[in-house]
Design a protein around this motif. Sequence first.
Motif, PDB file in Angstrom:
ATOM      1  N   PHE A 118      -4.855 117.312  15.942  1.00 35.17           N
ATOM      2  CA  PHE A 118      -5.467 116.151  16.568  1.00 35.17           C
ATOM      3  C   PHE A 118      -4.715 115.781  17.841  1.00 35.17           C
ATOM      4  CE2 PHE A 118      -6.482 115.459  12.010  1.00 35.17           C
ATOM      5  CZ  PHE A 118      -7.871 115.420  12.102  1.00 35.17           C
ATOM      6  N   ARG A 119      -5.438 115.138  18.756  1.00 30.27           N
ATOM      7  CA  ARG A 119      -4.798 114.628  19.975  1.00 30.27           C
ATOM      8  C   ARG A 119      -4.531 113.137  19.787  1.00 30.27           C
ATOM      9  NH1 ARG A 119      -3.651 116.511  24.686  1.00 30.27           N
ATOM     10  NH2 ARG A 119      -4.858 118.403  24.294  1.00 30.27           N
ATOM     11  N   PHE A 120      -3.261 112.751  19.878  1.00 33.21           N
ATOM     12  CA  PHE A 120      -2.861 111.362  19.716  1.00 33.21           C
ATOM     13  C   PHE A 120      -2.531 110.769  21.084  1.00 33.21           C
ATOM     14  CE2 PHE A 120      -1.930 113.365  15.670  1.00 33.21           C
ATOM     15  CZ  PHE A 120      -2.392 112.438  14.751  1.00 33.21           C
ATOM     16  N   PRO A 121      -3.032 109.555  21.361  1.00 36.20           N
ATOM     17  CA  PRO A 121      -2.692 108.926  22.648  1.00 36.20           C
ATOM     18  C   PRO A 121      -1.246 108.458  22.652  1.00 36.20           C
ATOM     19  CG  PRO A 121      -3.936 107.405  21.276  1.00 36.20           C
ATOM     20  CD  PRO A 121      -3.921 108.718  20.545  1.00 36.20           C
ATOM     21  N   ALA A 122      -0.723 108.226  23.830  1.00 34.60           N
ATOM     22  CA  ALA A 122       0.644 107.718  23.946  1.00 34.60           C
ATOM     23  C   ALA A 122       0.750 106.372  23.242  1.00 34.60           C
ATOM     24  CB  ALA A 122       1.034 107.583  25.412  1.00 34.60           C
ATOM     25  N   HIS A 123       1.844 106.192  22.522  1.00 32.32           N
ATOM     26  CA  HIS A 123       2.153 104.931  21.830  1.00 32.32           C
ATOM     27  C   HIS A 123       1.043 104.514  20.867  1.00 32.32           C
ATOM     28  CE1 HIS A 123       5.574 104.626  24.491  1.00 32.32           C
ATOM     29  NE2 HIS A 123       4.781 104.707  25.547  1.00 32.32           N
ATOM     30  N   ALA A 124       0.450 105.511  20.187  1.00 31.56           N
ATOM     31  CA  ALA A 124      -0.597 105.203  19.196  1.00 31.56           C
ATOM     32  C   ALA A 124      -0.019 104.335  18.092  1.00 31.56           C
ATOM     33  CB  ALA A 124      -1.158 106.497  18.621  1.00 31.56           C
ATOM     34  N   SER A 125      -0.745 103.282  17.737  1.00 30.47           N
ATOM     35  CA  SER A 125      -0.324 102.419  16.642  1.00 30.47           C
ATOM     36  C   SER A 125      -0.650 103.090  15.315  1.00 30.47           C
ATOM     37  CB  SER A 125      -1.050 101.073  16.733  1.00 30.47           C
ATOM     38  OG  SER A 125      -2.444 101.255  16.490  1.00 30.47           O
ATOM     39  N   VAL A 126      -0.119 102.527  14.228  1.00 34.92           N
ATOM     40  CA  VAL A 126      -0.423 103.061  12.902  1.00 34.92           C
ATOM     41  C   VAL A 126      -1.924 102.985  12.630  1.00 34.92           C
ATOM     42  CG1 VAL A 126      -0.139 102.661  10.430  1.00 34.92           C
ATOM     43  CG2 VAL A 126       1.856 102.617  11.930  1.00 34.92           C
ATOM     44  N   ARG A 137     -12.398 114.193  15.889  1.00 32.68           N
ATOM     45  CA  ARG A 137     -12.677 115.630  15.876  1.00 32.68           C
ATOM     46  C   ARG A 137     -11.382 116.385  16.177  1.00 32.68           C
ATOM     47  NH1 ARG A 137     -17.795 117.507  16.304  1.00 32.68           N
ATOM     48  NH2 ARG A 137     -17.042 119.341  17.427  1.00 32.68           N
ATOM     49  N   PRO A 138     -11.154 117.488  15.481  1.00 34.38           N
ATOM     50  CA  PRO A 138      -9.959 118.284  15.787  1.00 34.38           C
ATOM     51  C   PRO A 138      -9.983 118.788  17.230  1.00 34.38           C
ATOM     52  CG  PRO A 138     -10.936 118.950  13.691  1.00 34.38           C
ATOM     53  CD  PRO A 138     -11.919 118.027  14.342  1.00 34.38           C
ATOM     54  N   VAL A 139      -8.812 119.103  17.748  1.00 35.73           N
ATOM     55  CA  VAL A 139      -8.692 119.669  19.091  1.00 35.73           C
ATOM     56  C   VAL A 139      -9.434 121.005  19.126  1.00 35.73           C
ATOM     57  CG1 VAL A 139      -7.093 120.629  20.781  1.00 35.73           C
ATOM     58  CG2 VAL A 139      -6.511 118.525  19.551  1.00 35.73           C
ATOM     59  N   GLU A 140     -10.223 121.205  20.179  1.00 41.21           N
ATOM     60  CA  GLU A 140     -10.948 122.463  20.334  1.00 41.21           C
ATOM     61  C   GLU A 140     -10.255 123.336  21.375  1.00 41.21           C
ATOM     62  OE1 GLU A 140     -15.071 121.834  21.180  1.00 41.21           O
ATOM     63  OE2 GLU A 140     -15.594 121.864  19.047  1.00 41.21           O
ATOM     64  N   HIS A 141      -9.965 124.569  20.989  1.00 41.10           N
ATOM     65  CA  HIS A 141      -9.448 125.569  21.924  1.00 41.10           C
ATOM     66  C   HIS A 141     -10.627 126.422  22.394  1.00 41.10           C
ATOM     67  CE1 HIS A 141      -5.168 124.874  20.846  1.00 41.10           C
ATOM     68  NE2 HIS A 141      -5.711 124.487  19.693  1.00 41.10           N
ATOM     69  N   GLN A 142     -10.439 127.120  23.478  1.00 42.03           N
ATOM     70  CA  GLN A 142     -11.503 127.970  24.012  1.00 42.03           C
ATOM     71  C   GLN A 142     -10.961 129.358  24.346  1.00 42.03           C
ATOM     72  OE1 GLN A 142     -13.122 125.740  27.374  1.00 42.03           O
ATOM     73  NE2 GLN A 142     -14.757 124.946  26.061  1.00 42.03           N
ATOM     74  N   LEU A 143     -11.788 130.340  24.078  1.00 40.48           N
ATOM     75  CA  LEU A 143     -11.466 131.722  24.445  1.00 40.48           C
ATOM     76  C   LEU A 143     -12.667 132.303  25.172  1.00 40.48           C
ATOM     77  CD1 LEU A 143      -9.583 134.207  24.245  1.00 40.48           C
ATOM     78  CD2 LEU A 143     -10.837 134.830  22.170  1.00 40.48           C
ATOM     79  N   THR A 144     -12.441 132.792  26.381  1.00 42.33           N
ATOM     80  CA  THR A 144     -13.514 133.391  27.166  1.00 42.33           C
ATOM     81  C   THR A 144     -13.434 134.906  27.084  1.00 42.33           C
ATOM     82  OG1 THR A 144     -13.611 131.540  28.712  1.00 42.33           O
ATOM     83  CG2 THR A 144     -14.540 133.620  29.452  1.00 42.33           C
TER      84      THR A 144
END
Length: 360
Positions: A118-126, A137-144
Amino acid sequence: MADPRVDPRAAQRAKRWRLVRLAGALVLGVLVLGVALVGVTALVPGPAGAVAGALPWWREAVGRPGPLAEARAIVVPRGGTGELAQALRADGVIDQPLLFRAAAWLTRDGGTLHAAEFRFPAHASVGQVLTILRAARPVEHQLTIAEGLTARQIVHLVNHAEAMAGEVGSIEEGSVLPQTYDYVYGAERSGLIVRATAAMDKALAAAWADRAPGLSLSSPRDALILASIVERETAKPEERPHVAAVYLNRLRQGMRLQADPTVVYLASNGSGALDHPLTRAELGRDDPFNTYRSAGLPPAPICSPSLDSIKAVLHPLASDDLFFVADGSGGHVFSRSYEAHDSAVVRLRALAPGSRGGAE
């Protein structure tokens, strides 16, 4: 006298469960009390958190900025709430595991905490962390997979893709559709190949069903083989229908294709690239992939062609041309007769000695 309807073992089990529930309630009470004492975290939605959510200190604690210095993607492992709390603290997302566990329990009606990247923002609260773990949504990677790559090149590309699991062995030449594929952390490499193969099968079937009439091709596989040659023959997309027309005209008249890319594929052992111009020995090699020596199409594709190249083969330019030669700028000069073609070859090779062109 004891009641025979009462099972002593069942009564004993029921007593043990009452003790377990009582112990659980006491532990939770201690956790919540501990949270209060350290001034802990986030506003809790749902019925389980109604009481806690009404407390100003609780809202302030759950909404307080966390320790994460900058936004980043973090892999959250599988495990219980305690394991998640320790992992998140180790990654610098939270600094109070006890608070996180209490907030997770009180907001349990909000859904399951998921394991993923997951991508968490800076200083995310609990509170934000819990929302991300439940609903983001989970982080999506890409392959071309670029058009024109050989099977060997594609296998190397997939096996070196980041954040994937497993390994891919050999694949069939021309079997995957070149395009960009999304995947999540931990996805199986073999699964991506399955998706890419299904994409090619679907695209090829649709293109074949929509083909122009009267083509000198007998099957979708013939179209795939010729499209792979067209793909490697020209760097200019707008030329593809014209190159396809030349090869289809040659097939119709029983002429050899004389396509340099097929000889390069043969001489490079399927890597698709040579570090030298084609030699007379390579051009004279007796092999089904050498279209200077063998009539008709080679036995298999020489790369994975793009959908545009497949469509070019199935909707070629209306042309009687039978020859073309590279013009030195990535394009080609096309001719209907051998005499015109020979003149073009002499003229262009005078400008660029040593150059070659397909369909000679």
